[in-house]
Design an enzyme around this catalytic site. Structure first.
Site, PDB file in Angstrom:
ATOM      1  N   GLU A  48      13.222  -5.926   0.720  1.00 16.25           N
ATOM      2  CA  GLU A  48      12.998  -7.381   0.774  1.00 16.25           C
ATOM      3  C   GLU A  48      14.285  -8.166   1.040  1.00 16.25           C
ATOM      4  OE1 GLU A  48      10.988  -8.187  -2.928  1.00 16.25           O
ATOM      5  OE2 GLU A  48       9.384  -6.765  -2.502  1.00 16.25           O
ATOM      6  N   ASN A 103      12.102  -1.852   3.516  1.00 13.75           N
ATOM      7  CA  ASN A 103      10.767  -2.065   2.967  1.00 13.75           C
ATOM      8  C   ASN A 103      10.610  -3.553   2.661  1.00 13.75           C
ATOM      9  OD1 ASN A 103       8.298  -0.934   1.663  1.00 13.75           O
ATOM     10  ND2 ASN A 103       9.229  -1.616  -0.252  1.00 13.75           N
ATOM     11  N   HIS A 162       0.731  -6.018   0.449  1.00 15.06           N
ATOM     12  CA  HIS A 162       0.025  -6.688  -0.654  1.00 15.06           C
ATOM     13  C   HIS A 162      -0.881  -7.753  -0.044  1.00 15.06           C
ATOM     14  CE1 HIS A 162       2.217  -4.585  -3.730  1.00 15.06           C
ATOM     15  NE2 HIS A 162       3.348  -4.853  -3.097  1.00 15.06           N
ATOM     16  N   GLU A 179       2.845  -0.048  -0.241  1.00 14.83           N
ATOM     17  CA  GLU A 179       2.417  -0.665  -1.510  1.00 14.83           C
ATOM     18  C   GLU A 179       1.087  -1.385  -1.373  1.00 14.83           C
ATOM     19  OE1 GLU A 179       5.441  -3.219  -3.181  1.00 14.83           O
ATOM     20  OE2 GLU A 179       7.065  -1.882  -2.588  1.00 14.83           O
ATOM     21  N   ASP A 228      -2.331  -3.065  -1.739  1.00 17.70           N
ATOM     22  CA  ASP A 228      -3.451  -3.407  -2.615  1.00 17.70           C
ATOM     23  C   ASP A 228      -4.118  -4.640  -2.023  1.00 17.70           C
ATOM     24  OD1 ASP A 228      -1.487  -5.254  -3.475  1.00 17.70           O
ATOM     25  OD2 ASP A 228      -1.240  -4.303  -5.427  1.00 17.70           O
TER      26      ASP A 228
END
Ligand code: 9MR
Length: 378
Positions: A177, A220, A256, A285, A287
């Protein structure tokens, strides 16, 4: 997809020559667990060249919740973790505040246990993360260190942590990030970039590579699913670094997502443009959270929409040659970070609290099966 089929054929052919299973075969299979049918799992369905992963619950928000450490104490959780996945990522156990709580001490017990579990269950491990603006300990953020001291602290941390697990971690999220949404570097909240300048990013990759030359080293980030200012910034930065000989291997998209917003339909095109730079890509990651009022359950329509988001994201990865790793950020709602951080939203994973499967689970399983016909012969 073609590439995956021919690779599967190659693996099968090599299995004919070798009397024992190849490492590739072994890596996708879990030792048999009571109660969970081996052939009815995500890792079984996955093509040989795609790791299917999950975050391993622990640390972070879990420490504020009324349950004991999930990975250590929840045996049903561990069984599903072993049976379903061929890759695991520590959710918090390698973040600075967890693994390096004081300047002179490291806390490795939890990560050691995850690595041992992964080895016992033929899983690869993703390391997360070495260079971030968040979840840093107060001793670091408020230490008033000189530039030389900070540089030495970062180098020591990377060499110590990466070195400890050298040969046991497949991919590292080295830098996490580092860009703002508008594509500018985080020069304010990232202590390393603020104090040492953007050149320190290259050093972080170099130090990680020195400590484990075989690990694949990634950037990432979230909010980079589509083609936008942030993903464009990575597309520009990574070739510049590679031209200087900096060991960057991959670009990872967290994923996300929320059913509140449309699915990022350009995800595949975005992955492809990084692939075309000669990079590996990964979804690390994912979801998919939903608006669910407290005390209610999602509707069938919400669950179908969630399933379609998961499936489209996986299909995008499957369609891109070097997208080799697809990780969900936790597999059961029982331990998801989402309701803790987003009031009124939740149910973001592929299994309910009791580990029964949602439509999203079956959607992933279906796409994995379709990606590798013939795999079921093993
Ligand atoms: O899931 C993690 C949660 O347990 C922590 O409390 C939280 C703290 O920020 O971090 C969560 O994981 C984050 C990941 O490390 C980086 N990308 C965003 C994830 C969700 O916030």
């Amino acid at each position: 997809m073609k590439a995956r089929q021919s690779l599967a054929a190659a693996v099968l052919a090599s299995a004919l020559i070798l009397p024992t299973a190849t490492p590739a075969l072994a890596a996708q299979e879990a030792p048999q667990k009571p109660g969970i049918e081996k052939q009815d799992t995500l890792r079984w369905a996955a093509p040989q060249d795609l790791k299917i992963g999950t975050a391993v619950a622990g640390g972070g928000h879990h420490e504020t919740q009324p349950y004991p450490a999930p990975f250590t104490y929840d045996s049903a959780y561990r069984e599903h973790l072993a049976a379903e996945f061929s890759s695991v990522s520590p959710e918090n156990q390698l973040k600075w505040e967890f693994v390096h709580p004081t300047r002179d001490t490291y806390r490795f017990a939890e990560m050691d246990a995850i690595v041992q579990f992964a080895q016992e269950n033929h899983q690869v491990v993703r390391g997360h993360t070495l260079f971030w603006h968040s979840q840093n300990p107060a001793w670091l953020e408020q230490g008033n260190f000189s530039k030389d001291e900070l540089r030495a602290i970062l180098k020591d941390h990377i060499q110590t942590v990466v070195g400890r697990y050298a040969g046991k971690i497949q991919q590292w999220d080295v830098a996490n990030e580092i860009f703002n949404g508008d594509g500018t570097l985080r020069t304010t909240d990232n202590i390393w970039i603020r104090e040492l300048g953007p050149e320190i990013i290259a050093d972080a990759f170099r130090w990680a590579h020195e400590a484990d030359p075989k690990a694949k080293l990634f950037f990432n980030d979230y909010g980079v699913e589509g083609v936008n200012a942030k993903s464009n910034a990575y597309l520009k930065l990574i070739p510049q670094l590679k031209a200087q000989g900096v060991p960057v291997d991959g670009f990872a998209i967290q994923g996300h997502l929320s059913t509140r917003y449309g699915f990022p339909g350009d995800l595949q095109a975005n992955l492809q443009r990084f692939n075309d730079l000669g990079l590996e890509t990964a979804i690390t990651e994912i979801d998919v959270r939903m608006d669910v009022a407290a005390g209610t359950k999602p509707t069938a329509a919400q669950l179908e929409k969630q399933a379609s988001y998961y499936q489209r994201a996986l299909d995008a990865c499957i369609s891109v040659e070097e997208c080799n790793s697809f990780t969900i950020w936790g597999f059961t709602d029982k331990y998801s970070w989402v309701p803790v951080f987003f009031s009124g939203e939740g149910e973001a994973t592929v299994m309910w609290n009791d580990f029964t499967r949602k439509p999203a689970y079956y959607a992933l399983q279906e796409s994995l099966e379709q990606a590798s016909p013939g795999r079921g012969n093993r």
